[in-house]
Motif scaffolding. Sequence first.
Motif, short mmCIF file in Angstrom:
data_model
loop_
_atom_site.label_atom_id
_atom_site.label_comp_id
_atom_site.label_asym_id
_atom_site.label_seq_id
_atom_site.Cartn_x
_atom_site.Cartn_y
_atom_site.Cartn_z
N LYS A 181 0.83 -1.22 0.06
CA LYS A 181 -0.06 0.13 -0.05
C LYS A 181 0.81 1.19 0.07
CE LYS A 181 -3.84 -2.48 0.88
NZ LYS A 181 -5.00 -2.75 -0.23
N ASP A 182 2.14 1.14 0.15
CA ASP A 182 3.11 2.17 0.23
C ASP A 182 3.47 2.65 -1.04
OD1 ASP A 182 3.00 2.55 3.18
OD2 ASP A 182 3.98 0.58 2.88
N ASN A 183 2.63 3.11 -1.96
CA ASN A 183 2.97 3.61 -3.45
C ASN A 183 2.04 4.73 -3.53
OD1 ASN A 183 0.72 1.98 -4.63
ND2 ASN A 183 1.75 0.34 -3.70
N TYR A 184 2.06 5.21 -4.81
CA TYR A 184 1.27 6.52 -5.32
C TYR A 184 0.51 6.16 -6.47
CZ TYR A 184 3.91 9.18 -1.53
OH TYR A 184 4.20 9.30 -0.40
N LEU A 185 -0.42 7.13 -6.97
CA LEU A 185 -1.00 6.82 -8.13
C LEU A 185 -0.13 6.58 -9.29
CD1 LEU A 185 -3.77 6.62 -9.47
CD2 LEU A 185 -3.81 9.12 -9.65
N VAL A 186 1.04 7.20 -9.27
CA VAL A 186 1.87 7.43 -10.70
C VAL A 186 2.30 5.98 -10.37
CG1 VAL A 186 3.87 8.37 -9.33
CG2 VAL A 186 3.60 8.64 -11.76
N ASP A 187 2.63 5.45 -9.21
CA ASP A 187 3.27 4.05 -9.45
C ASP A 187 2.30 2.87 -9.76
OD1 ASP A 187 5.58 5.09 -8.13
OD2 ASP A 187 4.40 5.31 -6.38
N GLN A 188 1.17 3.10 -9.36
CA GLN A 188 -0.02 2.16 -9.51
C GLN A 188 -0.19 2.29 -11.09
OE1 GLN A 188 -3.20 3.64 -7.14
NE2 GLN A 188 -1.87 3.82 -5.05
N GLU A 189 -0.25 3.42 -11.71
CA GLU A 189 -0.52 3.41 -13.06
C GLU A 189 0.40 2.64 -13.81
OE1 GLU A 189 -3.03 7.73 -13.03
OE2 GLU A 189 -0.64 7.60 -13.67
N MET A 190 1.66 2.93 -13.41
CA MET A 190 2.72 2.18 -14.23
C MET A 190 2.64 0.59 -14.01
SD MET A 190 7.07 2.70 -13.79
CE MET A 190 7.84 1.59 -15.07
N GLY A 191 2.28 0.17 -12.87
CA GLY A 191 2.34 -1.17 -12.54
C GLY A 191 1.17 -1.85 -13.47
N GLU A 192 -0.05 -1.13 -13.40
CA GLU A 192 -1.07 -1.62 -14.29
C GLU A 192 -0.85 -1.81 -15.63
OE1 GLU A 192 -4.20 1.24 -12.87
OE2 GLU A 192 -4.33 0.06 -11.00
N LYS A 193 0.14 -1.15 -16.02
CA LYS A 193 0.51 -1.06 -17.54
C LYS A 193 1.33 -2.41 -17.90
CE LYS A 193 0.12 3.91 -18.61
NZ LYS A 193 1.05 5.32 -18.91
N SER B 79 6.73 -4.65 -24.48
CA SER B 79 5.74 -4.08 -23.78
C SER B 79 6.25 -3.53 -22.37
CB SER B 79 4.80 -5.27 -23.46
OG SER B 79 3.89 -4.68 -22.33
N VAL B 80 7.20 -4.36 -21.81
CA VAL B 80 8.01 -4.04 -20.73
C VAL B 80 8.86 -2.52 -20.84
CG1 VAL B 80 9.76 -4.66 -18.59
CG2 VAL B 80 7.89 -6.18 -19.48
N LYS B 81 9.65 -2.80 -21.84
CA LYS B 81 10.30 -1.70 -22.27
C LYS B 81 9.68 -0.40 -22.37
CE LYS B 81 14.43 -3.81 -24.72
NZ LYS B 81 15.18 -4.14 -25.85
N ASN B 82 8.64 -0.43 -23.05
CA ASN B 82 7.83 0.82 -23.25
C ASN B 82 7.19 1.26 -22.24
OD1 ASN B 82 8.36 0.77 -26.13
ND2 ASN B 82 6.72 -0.44 -26.70
N THR B 83 6.86 0.41 -21.32
CA THR B 83 6.15 0.93 -19.76
C THR B 83 7.10 1.76 -18.83
OG1 THR B 83 4.65 -0.80 -19.87
CG2 THR B 83 4.99 0.18 -17.94
N TYR B 84 8.40 1.07 -18.84
CA TYR B 84 9.46 1.95 -18.25
C TYR B 84 9.74 3.01 -18.83
CZ TYR B 84 9.59 -1.81 -14.64
OH TYR B 84 9.60 -2.66 -13.50
N GLU C 99 8.37 5.11 -20.67
CA GLU C 99 7.10 6.02 -20.71
C GLU C 99 6.93 6.63 -19.10
OE1 GLU C 99 3.38 4.02 -21.54
OE2 GLU C 99 3.64 4.04 -23.52
N GLY C 100 7.37 5.55 -18.21
CA GLY C 100 7.38 6.30 -16.72
C GLY C 100 8.96 6.85 -16.32
N GLN C 101 9.65 7.05 -17.27
CA GLN C 101 10.75 7.52 -17.28
C GLN C 101 11.87 6.69 -16.18
OE1 GLN C 101 10.93 11.96 -16.99
NE2 GLN C 101 8.59 12.05 -17.16
N VAL C 102 11.60 5.68 -16.28
CA VAL C 102 12.50 4.73 -15.29
C VAL C 102 13.59 4.08 -16.10
CG1 VAL C 102 12.47 2.82 -13.73
CG2 VAL C 102 10.63 4.49 -13.52
#
Length: 261
Positions: free
Chosen positions: A28-40, A199-204, A206-209
């Motif tokens: 539960k120790d995450n933010y919306l921006v983290d959740q959105e990335m995880g869901e992608k 898919s994995v490359k693009n998600t990260y 987009e998240g600038q990670v």
Amino acid sequence: MTAEDANFLIDTSKPHPARVYDWLLGGKDNYLVDQEMGEKLPPEARDNAARNRAFMHRAAAWLAHNGVRQFLDIGTGIPTAPNLHQIVQEIAPASRIVYADNDPIVLRHAEALLVSTPEGATDYIQADVRRPEAILDHAREFLDFAEPVALSLIALLHFITDDEDPYALARTLVDALPSGSYLVLSHGTTDEHPELVESVKNTYREGQVPLRMRRRDEVEPFFDGLELVDPGLVTATRWYQESPAPKEELSGFYVGVARVP
């Protein structure tokens, strides 16, 4: 605001690997921006995170059963019980553990990481693996580097790009360890999920990670000069010792435990 204060600010404008990993593990120790990335990320990401965590538990327990009493865990992540110190101190209560992570949110949870057995001790430093000497300087104040130390680099080095030379960073840390120490490492890969590469490359991206998944032959050099413990460098569900064999499944991680000669 001082420069030191700035180091403890939590940036919620973009995802952070520690918080995304927390979400993948059901935390539960995450933010919306983290959740959105995880869901992608593909659904397999959650299963792979759990399998990687289970490997850490098995490896830490095996080391504790085999006499290792000091641990340096870099890239600790947000506490998710049982944590490394809880695993090893249940077996060897006098164990000493140093945790390190670069995300200020982990610092907020450091109290949970510092709850040691009365016989043992735990410590925490906010630091980045890209500054290995700073981590080692701190660890030497808490651990006895004349005795074996288990260095834990779990799900960390795939966030270090090639131009940052992850091999040199890992080598600096390993070279500081005395004989009889161990390296415990897990590293992200898409070898068993080739269909998910883009898919994995693009998600990260987009998240600038930064993300640099590596093939098996690219993970092997992290263990150069070390003595790999059986079963060697394998995927996460294939590494076990005395514990019952885990269910063999596809994995997004290569893992290994190796002794410093």
